[in-house]
Design a protein around this motif. Structure first.
Motif, PDB file in Angstrom:
ATOM      1  N   GLY A 179       0.738  -1.257  -0.183  1.00 22.31           N
ATOM      2  CA  GLY A 179      -0.295   0.070   0.077  1.00 22.31           C
ATOM      3  C   GLY A 179       0.727   1.209   0.006  1.00 22.31           C
ATOM      4  O   GLY A 179       1.997   1.119   0.005  1.00 22.31           O
ATOM      5  N   ARG A 180       0.394   2.578  -0.117  1.00 30.08           N
ATOM      6  CA  ARG A 180       0.895   3.733   0.080  1.00 30.08           C
ATOM      7  C   ARG A 180       0.340   4.505   0.980  1.00 30.08           C
ATOM      8  O   ARG A 180      -0.840   4.497   1.534  1.00 30.08           O
ATOM      9  CB  ARG A 180       0.539   4.398  -1.304  1.00 30.08           C
ATOM     10  CG  ARG A 180       1.467   3.460  -2.628  1.00 30.08           C
ATOM     11  CD  ARG A 180       1.190   4.150  -3.889  1.00 30.08           C
ATOM     12  NE  ARG A 180       1.540   5.427  -4.053  1.00 30.08           N
ATOM     13  CZ  ARG A 180       2.978   5.683  -4.462  1.00 30.08           C
ATOM     14  NH1 ARG A 180       3.731   4.515  -4.727  1.00 30.08           N
ATOM     15  NH2 ARG A 180       3.593   6.856  -4.194  1.00 30.08           N
ATOM     16  N   GLY A 181       1.097   5.610   1.555  1.00 28.74           N
ATOM     17  CA  GLY A 181       0.633   6.672   2.504  1.00 28.74           C
ATOM     18  C   GLY A 181       0.000   6.071   3.882  1.00 28.74           C
ATOM     19  O   GLY A 181       0.538   4.875   4.070  1.00 28.74           O
ATOM     20  N   ARG A 182      -1.069   6.395   4.319  1.00 26.93           N
ATOM     21  CA  ARG A 182      -1.570   5.705   5.525  1.00 26.93           C
ATOM     22  C   ARG A 182      -2.310   4.569   5.011  1.00 26.93           C
ATOM     23  O   ARG A 182      -2.728   3.990   6.257  1.00 26.93           O
ATOM     24  CB  ARG A 182      -2.733   7.028   5.807  1.00 26.93           C
ATOM     25  CG  ARG A 182      -4.024   7.070   5.037  1.00 26.93           C
ATOM     26  CD  ARG A 182      -5.193   8.042   5.521  1.00 26.93           C
ATOM     27  NE  ARG A 182      -6.205   8.308   4.777  1.00 26.93           N
ATOM     28  CZ  ARG A 182      -7.452   8.803   4.934  1.00 26.93           C
ATOM     29  NH1 ARG A 182      -7.576   9.216   6.086  1.00 26.93           N
ATOM     30  NH2 ARG A 182      -8.154   8.881   3.986  1.00 26.93           N
ATOM     31  N   TYR A 183      -2.502   4.198   3.946  1.00 25.77           N
ATOM     32  CA  TYR A 183      -2.901   2.517   3.566  1.00 25.77           C
ATOM     33  C   TYR A 183      -1.936   1.621   3.781  1.00 25.77           C
ATOM     34  O   TYR A 183      -2.174   0.516   3.465  1.00 25.77           O
ATOM     35  CB  TYR A 183      -3.640   2.599   2.358  1.00 25.77           C
ATOM     36  CG  TYR A 183      -4.753   3.533   2.177  1.00 25.77           C
ATOM     37  CD1 TYR A 183      -6.202   3.427   2.732  1.00 25.77           C
ATOM     38  CD2 TYR A 183      -4.639   5.045   1.567  1.00 25.77           C
ATOM     39  CE1 TYR A 183      -7.109   4.340   2.766  1.00 25.77           C
ATOM     40  CE2 TYR A 183      -5.572   5.957   1.451  1.00 25.77           C
ATOM     41  CZ  TYR A 183      -6.972   5.587   2.269  1.00 25.77           C
ATOM     42  OH  TYR A 183      -7.907   6.548   1.980  1.00 25.77           O
ATOM     43  N   ARG A 184      -0.877   1.914   3.958  1.00 24.74           N
ATOM     44  CA  ARG A 184       0.423   1.038   4.125  1.00 24.74           C
ATOM     45  C   ARG A 184       0.054   0.213   5.461  1.00 24.74           C
ATOM     46  O   ARG A 184       0.044   0.436   6.566  1.00 24.74           O
ATOM     47  CB  ARG A 184       1.516   1.719   4.303  1.00 24.74           C
ATOM     48  CG  ARG A 184       2.179   2.170   3.191  1.00 24.74           C
ATOM     49  CD  ARG A 184       3.675   2.843   3.447  1.00 24.74           C
ATOM     50  NE  ARG A 184       4.552   2.394   3.964  1.00 24.74           N
ATOM     51  CZ  ARG A 184       5.460   1.316   3.151  1.00 24.74           C
ATOM     52  NH1 ARG A 184       5.245   1.464   1.908  1.00 24.74           N
ATOM     53  NH2 ARG A 184       6.355   0.818   3.882  1.00 24.74           N
ATOM     54  N   THR A 185       0.094  -1.275   5.198  1.00 28.80           N
ATOM     55  CA  THR A 185      -0.237  -2.250   6.256  1.00 28.80           C
ATOM     56  C   THR A 185       1.118  -3.294   6.064  1.00 28.80           C
ATOM     57  O   THR A 185       1.526  -3.874   5.022  1.00 28.80           O
ATOM     58  CB  THR A 185      -1.594  -2.803   5.953  1.00 28.80           C
ATOM     59  OG1 THR A 185      -1.473  -3.654   4.454  1.00 28.80           O
ATOM     60  CG2 THR A 185      -2.524  -2.084   6.148  1.00 28.80           C
ATOM     61  N   PRO A 186       1.394  -3.847   7.226  1.00 29.54           N
ATOM     62  CA  PRO A 186       2.462  -4.853   7.270  1.00 29.54           C
ATOM     63  C   PRO A 186       1.824  -6.420   6.812  1.00 29.54           C
ATOM     64  O   PRO A 186       0.680  -6.556   6.931  1.00 29.54           O
ATOM     65  CB  PRO A 186       2.871  -5.016   8.720  1.00 29.54           C
ATOM     66  CG  PRO A 186       1.711  -4.511   9.311  1.00 29.54           C
ATOM     67  CD  PRO A 186       1.040  -3.510   8.560  1.00 29.54           C
ATOM     68  N   VAL A 187       2.894  -6.766   6.100  1.00 31.86           N
ATOM     69  CA  VAL A 187       2.462  -8.350   5.327  1.00 31.86           C
ATOM     70  C   VAL A 187       2.896  -9.206   6.445  1.00 31.86           C
ATOM     71  O   VAL A 187       4.055  -9.355   6.867  1.00 31.86           O
ATOM     72  CB  VAL A 187       3.199  -8.454   4.190  1.00 31.86           C
ATOM     73  CG1 VAL A 187       2.819  -9.910   3.748  1.00 31.86           C
ATOM     74  CG2 VAL A 187       2.957  -7.531   3.304  1.00 31.86           C
ATOM     75  N   PRO A 188       1.952 -10.140   6.913  1.00 33.56           N
ATOM     76  CA  PRO A 188       2.274 -11.030   7.951  1.00 33.56           C
ATOM     77  C   PRO A 188       3.421 -11.874   7.457  1.00 33.56           C
ATOM     78  O   PRO A 188       3.600 -12.525   6.432  1.00 33.56           O
ATOM     79  CB  PRO A 188       0.994 -12.087   8.156  1.00 33.56           C
ATOM     80  CG  PRO A 188       0.028 -11.357   7.537  1.00 33.56           C
ATOM     81  CD  PRO A 188       0.573 -10.425   6.622  1.00 33.56           C
ATOM     82  N   ALA A 189       4.291 -12.074   8.452  1.00 32.28           N
ATOM     83  CA  ALA A 189       5.598 -12.908   8.150  1.00 32.28           C
ATOM     84  C   ALA A 189       5.329 -14.210   8.259  1.00 32.28           C
ATOM     85  O   ALA A 189       4.584 -14.995   8.946  1.00 32.28           O
ATOM     86  CB  ALA A 189       7.086 -12.423   9.001  1.00 32.28           C
TER      87      ALA A 189
END
Length: 450
Positions: free
Chosen positions: A398-408
């Motif tokens: 994602g970009r900006g405030r919509y960036r979310t971590p991808v589960p490892a």
């Protein structure tokens, strides 16, 4: 210069020596990158003087660690005192340092002086510098490729390569349409006459002996050492694959044990028969899932049990290669036999080999001594590594405030501390002896003048 440099080095404490050594490594890395850019032609229009590109960032504003701080942390040097240490090295004439504006804050950077570089070279007993007419490491490597080609065309682009090979009288190579070269008779003679000297000057460049005798580091010895490393890597990969299969089997077992609830009791003979059949099918599926989970757990245990002996064989074989590099007594096939014999003698219930004997090279003795002390439990870090060096970086989408971590992805449990430290020791030793670099540095070949 050598006496002044040695005196300056002897007057430093351990912290100051660590700083100077790390700065020297970064200085040499920048110099090698600069030479590589010139060889490839990428920096033909860049006329930046060395007085500018030799500056090294030591501390930058923000939380991101510089490469200097990372290397110092690996040497267990992280306590406050960057400014005082750099000031002491500056007073000794070994470096220059300054603060430069970076945004709203200031960064600290340093630059090695000639005396500083000479001090580190004196401490690590580096080979003396090139004399007039001798090739740099990259141009010597090109000449080695031309020698091995034995008259065939070799691609070696870049204006610097052209100057090194052709701007000599007589030239070392003949150009057959840029950027292809063939070694000349003068190049062959330069290779024969200078081979022993270049072995001492550029030990990292593997060059065949023009008058072959006993091979101090044969290909079979290198392959024996690489095979021990590959065995450890394969065992670790098998453990990871078995761990993933075990997780999948446990998830399948939990899913198979879940029973749907219709909310009412079956009425009538037909519904009871269908319900009994469904229950039998679910019981059979759950039994198969449990059997797969048990098998996966057994395979994981077997894979984990293979890692210890593989690491033991690797550390014993690597230290045997180090010892014969220092002793300089075995040649040709005896090198591989000694490595394989030491690895086989380790056995499943192996113990750590004796501490490596000093070889006389300060950086090698210091690094391997610290690695052995850590593996033996005689050396512990005063402080843990910075979290920027230990916490895994999370992948984001994602970009900006919509960036979310991808589960490892799930990771298997870490190896036993004893195995981790022994594995690190084996890698450190193998890195020093690989391709016979250490042996050539300690025992450079000698050729009688013709």
């Amino acid at each position: 210069m050598a006496g002044k440099a040695q005196t300056a080095w002897d007057g430093l404490n351990e912290r100051q020596r660590a700083y100077l050594h790390v700065l020297y490594d970064h200085d040499q890395a920048a110099e090698q990158q600069r030479a590589a850019d010139w060889t490839s032609g990428r920096s033909m229009d860049d006329r930046t003087p060395a007085a500018e590109w030799r500056w090294i960032d030591v501390v930058t504003p923000g939380t991101k660690l510089t490469s200097v701080q990372r290397d110092l942390a690996k040497r267990d040097v992280r306590d406050p005192g960057v400014g005082s240490t750099l000031a002491a090295l500056t007073r000794a004439g070994l470096i220059e340092h300054e603060e430069v504006p970076r945004g709203r804050s200031r960064a600290v950077r340093a630059k090695m002086t000639r005396t500083g570089r000479a001090a580190v070279r004196a401490a690590i007993k580096a080979a003396p510098g090139r004399r007039t007419g001798e090739l740099a490491d990259w141009s010597w490597e090109i000449l080695v490729r031309l020698w091995e080609a034995d008259g065939a065309l070799v691609r070696a682009g870049g204006a610097a390569a052209e100057r090194a090979l052709l701007d000599r009288r007589p030239p070392l190579a003949v150009q057959h349409g840029y950027p292809y070269y063939v070694i000349s008779e003068a190049g062959r003679e330069h290779y024969r006459q200078g081979w022993a000297r270049y072995q001492q000057l550029h030990p990292a460049v593997v060059a065949p002996d023009p008058d072959p005798g006993a091979d101090p580091w044969p290909g079979t010895g290198q392959r024996a050492l690489a095979g021990l490393r590959q065995a450890v890597d394969a065992a670790v990969a098998d453990r990871r694959a078995a761990f993933e299969r075990q997780l999948q089997a446990e998830a399948d077992t939990a899913k198979a044990q879940q029973r749907p609830d219709s909310g009412r009791e079956p009425s009538g003979e037909w519904e009871r028969l269908v319900a009994d059949q469904a229950r039998q099918v679910l019981d059979l599926a759950a039994a198969h899932a449990r059997a797969r989970a048990e098998m996966a757990a057994r395979h994981y245990a077997e894979a984990e049990a293979r890692i210890g002996p593989a690491i033991g064989a690797y550390v014993h074989g690597a230290l045997a290669a180090y010892t014969l590099s220092v002793d300089n007594t075995l040649f040709d096939g005896a090198v591989a036999e000694a490595i394989q014999r030491a690895a086989a003698a380790a056995g499943p219930e192996w113990t750590l080999p004796p501490r490596p004997v000093p070889c006389g090279l300060h950086d090698v003795d210091s690094d391997l001594g610290a690695a052995w002390d850590t593996a033996a439990g005689a050396r512990t870090r005063r402080r843990p590594l910075p979290k920027q060096m230990t916490e895994p970086r999370r992948r984001m989408v994602g970009r900006g405030r919509y960036r979310t971590p991808v589960p490892a992805d799930p990771e298997p449990p870490p190896l036993d501390t004893r195995l981790q430290r022994a594995w690190a020791l084996a890698r450190a030793v193998a890195g020093e002896v690989s391709d016979g670099v250490l042996r050539r540095s300690l025992h450079p070949p000698v050729r009688e003048s013709r």
